[in-house]
Design a protein around this motif. Structure first.
Motif, mmCIF file in Angstrom:
data_model
loop_
_atom_site.group_PDB
_atom_site.id
_atom_site.type_symbol
_atom_site.label_atom_id
_atom_site.label_comp_id
_atom_site.label_asym_id
_atom_site.label_seq_id
_atom_site.Cartn_x
_atom_site.Cartn_y
_atom_site.Cartn_z
ATOM 1 N N GLU A 1 -3.322 -11.683 13.305
ATOM 2 C CA GLU A 1 -2.869 -10.551 12.513
ATOM 3 C C GLU A 1 -1.873 -11.024 11.461
ATOM 4 O OE1 GLU A 1 -1.335 -7.957 15.507
ATOM 5 O OE2 GLU A 1 0.577 -8.999 15.632
ATOM 6 N N TYR A 2 -1.833 -10.262 10.388
ATOM 7 C CA TYR A 2 -0.836 -10.452 9.350
ATOM 8 C C TYR A 2 0.151 -9.295 9.447
ATOM 9 C CZ TYR A 2 -4.324 -13.470 7.108
ATOM 10 O OH TYR A 2 -5.238 -14.442 6.827
ATOM 11 N N GLN A 3 1.445 -9.582 9.273
ATOM 12 C CA GLN A 3 2.401 -8.501 9.100
ATOM 13 C C GLN A 3 2.564 -8.310 7.602
ATOM 14 O OE1 GLN A 3 6.756 -8.731 9.833
ATOM 15 N NE2 GLN A 3 6.388 -6.973 11.186
ATOM 16 N N MET A 4 2.442 -7.053 7.173
ATOM 17 C CA MET A 4 2.534 -6.733 5.751
ATOM 18 C C MET A 4 3.525 -5.601 5.559
ATOM 19 S SD MET A 4 -1.365 -6.934 4.427
ATOM 20 C CE MET A 4 -1.815 -8.516 3.760
ATOM 21 N N THR A 5 3.910 -5.418 4.297
ATOM 22 C CA THR A 5 4.753 -4.293 3.933
ATOM 23 C C THR A 5 4.163 -3.612 2.703
ATOM 24 O OG1 THR A 5 7.001 -3.588 3.407
ATOM 25 C CG2 THR A 5 6.323 -5.702 2.506
ATOM 26 N N ARG A 6 4.253 -2.289 2.696
ATOM 27 C CA ARG A 6 3.876 -1.531 1.501
ATOM 28 C C ARG A 6 5.091 -1.511 0.582
ATOM 29 N NH1 ARG A 6 1.586 1.162 5.601
ATOM 30 N NH2 ARG A 6 -0.671 1.272 5.546
ATOM 31 N N LEU A 7 4.915 -1.938 -0.648
ATOM 32 C CA LEU A 7 6.062 -2.081 -1.550
ATOM 33 C C LEU A 7 6.653 -0.739 -1.980
ATOM 34 C CD1 LEU A 7 5.036 -5.136 -3.732
ATOM 35 C CD2 LEU A 7 6.311 -5.065 -1.590
ATOM 36 N N ILE A 8 5.870 0.327 -1.924
ATOM 37 C CA ILE A 8 6.375 1.628 -2.361
ATOM 38 C C ILE A 8 7.513 2.134 -1.474
ATOM 39 C CG2 ILE A 8 4.672 3.012 -1.081
ATOM 40 C CD1 ILE A 8 4.629 4.859 -3.605
ATOM 41 N N ASP A 9 7.451 1.815 -0.157
ATOM 42 C CA ASP A 9 8.489 2.326 0.752
ATOM 43 C C ASP A 9 8.975 1.280 1.765
ATOM 44 O OD1 ASP A 9 6.329 2.119 2.456
ATOM 45 O OD2 ASP A 9 6.222 4.264 2.911
ATOM 46 N N ASN A 10 8.524 0.036 1.604
ATOM 47 C CA ASN A 10 8.878 -1.073 2.497
ATOM 48 C C ASN A 10 8.488 -0.845 3.954
ATOM 49 O OD1 ASN A 10 9.949 -2.815 0.526
ATOM 50 N ND2 ASN A 10 11.838 -1.630 0.508
ATOM 51 N N SER A 11 7.494 0.023 4.184
ATOM 52 C CA SER A 11 7.036 0.235 5.561
ATOM 53 C C SER A 11 6.222 -0.973 6.015
ATOM 54 C CB SER A 11 6.204 1.513 5.666
ATOM 55 O OG SER A 11 5.060 1.435 4.832
ATOM 56 N N LEU A 12 6.449 -1.384 7.257
ATOM 57 C CA LEU A 12 5.748 -2.532 7.837
ATOM 58 C C LEU A 12 4.504 -2.069 8.569
ATOM 59 C CD1 LEU A 12 8.772 -4.479 9.371
ATOM 60 C CD2 LEU A 12 7.604 -4.937 7.198
ATOM 61 N N PHE A 13 3.461 -2.907 8.538
ATOM 62 C CA PHE A 13 2.255 -2.633 9.310
ATOM 63 C C PHE A 13 1.542 -3.947 9.584
ATOM 64 C CE2 PHE A 13 1.036 -2.528 4.921
ATOM 65 C CZ PHE A 13 -0.295 -2.899 4.837
ATOM 66 N N ASN A 14 0.728 -3.956 10.624
ATOM 67 C CA ASN A 14 -0.037 -5.147 10.995
ATOM 68 C C ASN A 14 -1.488 -4.975 10.598
ATOM 69 O OD1 ASN A 14 2.164 -6.475 12.116
ATOM 70 N ND2 ASN A 14 1.828 -5.565 14.120
ATOM 71 N N VAL A 15 -2.065 -6.043 10.081
ATOM 72 C CA VAL A 15 -3.468 -6.077 9.674
ATOM 73 C C VAL A 15 -4.190 -7.070 10.571
ATOM 74 C CG1 VAL A 15 -5.042 -6.722 7.814
ATOM 75 C CG2 VAL A 15 -2.959 -5.426 7.298
ATOM 76 N N GLN A 16 -5.259 -6.628 11.195
ATOM 77 C CA GLN A 16 -6.021 -7.485 12.101
ATOM 78 C C GLN A 16 -6.830 -8.520 11.322
ATOM 79 O OE1 GLN A 16 -5.571 -7.330 15.492
ATOM 80 N NE2 GLN A 16 -3.992 -5.947 14.719
ATOM 81 N N ILE A 17 -6.845 -9.733 11.845
ATOM 82 C CA ILE A 17 -7.734 -10.788 11.358
ATOM 83 C C ILE A 17 -8.874 -10.847 12.364
ATOM 84 C CG2 ILE A 17 -7.982 -13.223 10.775
ATOM 85 C CD1 ILE A 17 -4.834 -13.266 10.552
ATOM 86 N N PRO A 18 -10.122 -10.621 11.932
ATOM 87 C CA PRO A 18 -11.210 -10.558 12.901
ATOM 88 C C PRO A 18 -11.429 -11.908 13.590
ATOM 89 C CG PRO A 18 -12.097 -10.700 10.685
ATOM 90 C CD PRO A 18 -10.598 -10.543 10.553
ATOM 91 N N GLU A 19 -11.899 -11.855 14.827
ATOM 92 C CA GLU A 19 -12.209 -13.102 15.521
ATOM 93 C C GLU A 19 -13.359 -13.793 14.817
ATOM 94 O OE1 GLU A 19 -12.720 -14.893 19.982
ATOM 95 O OE2 GLU A 19 -13.223 -12.791 19.673
ATOM 96 N N PHE A 20 -13.202 -15.093 14.594
ATOM 97 C CA PHE A 20 -14.270 -15.886 13.996
ATOM 98 C C PHE A 20 -14.439 -17.161 14.788
ATOM 99 C CE2 PHE A 20 -10.359 -16.688 11.645
ATOM 100 C CZ PHE A 20 -10.294 -18.068 11.527
#
Length: 128
Positions: free
Chosen positions: A100-119
């Motif tokens: 997973e990647y941890q990301m932030t939305r720049l509009i409000d600095n909210s954090l969220f995780n993005v799944q990296i699919p199994e390969f």
């Protein structure tokens, strides 16, 4: 290629076995992987960190965490993508990765995780 979408961020991964950097006699198998991260949402996002789970076919597992990807913490605007190539060595000729990647939305600095699919990381001679 495998793909997944989490919270408007599409992650696609392709893999390539690297025979010129591998040494099967010494249980060293090198793979490259190309990742495309596409922002399908309405707001710019920044990739902050990564967390990988790596599995060899002999049952060995390891985790890798760190800031950004290949030394970058890219900002990805809506409708745009960031691509990079990296590598992974295994002690077997087959294995897999996910994470997973941890990301932030720049509009409000909210954090969220993005799944990296199994390969899967598989030496071509194993695919007959």
């Amino acid at each position: 290629m495998v793909t997944t979408i989490t919270d408007g961020v599409k992650v696609s991964v392709e893999t390539i076995y690297q025979p010129e950097y591998s040494n099967p006699a010494n249980d060293h198998f090198m793979f490259a992987y190309k990742v495309s991260i596409e922002n399908m949402g309405n707001y710019a996002v920044r990739l902050l960190s990564r967390h990988w789970y790596i599995f060899d076919s002999n049952g060995a597992k390891r985790e890798v965490e760190g800031e950004g990807v290949v030394g970058q913490q890219p900002v990805i605007e809506p409708g745009h993508a960031h691509e990079y190539v990296s590598g992974c060595n295994l002690k077997t000729d087959m294995g897999s990765m996910k994470g997973e990647y941890q990301m932030t939305r720049l509009i409000d600095n909210s954090l969220f995780n993005v799944q990296i699919p199994e390969f899967y990381l598989v030496a071509p001679y194993r695919m007959n």
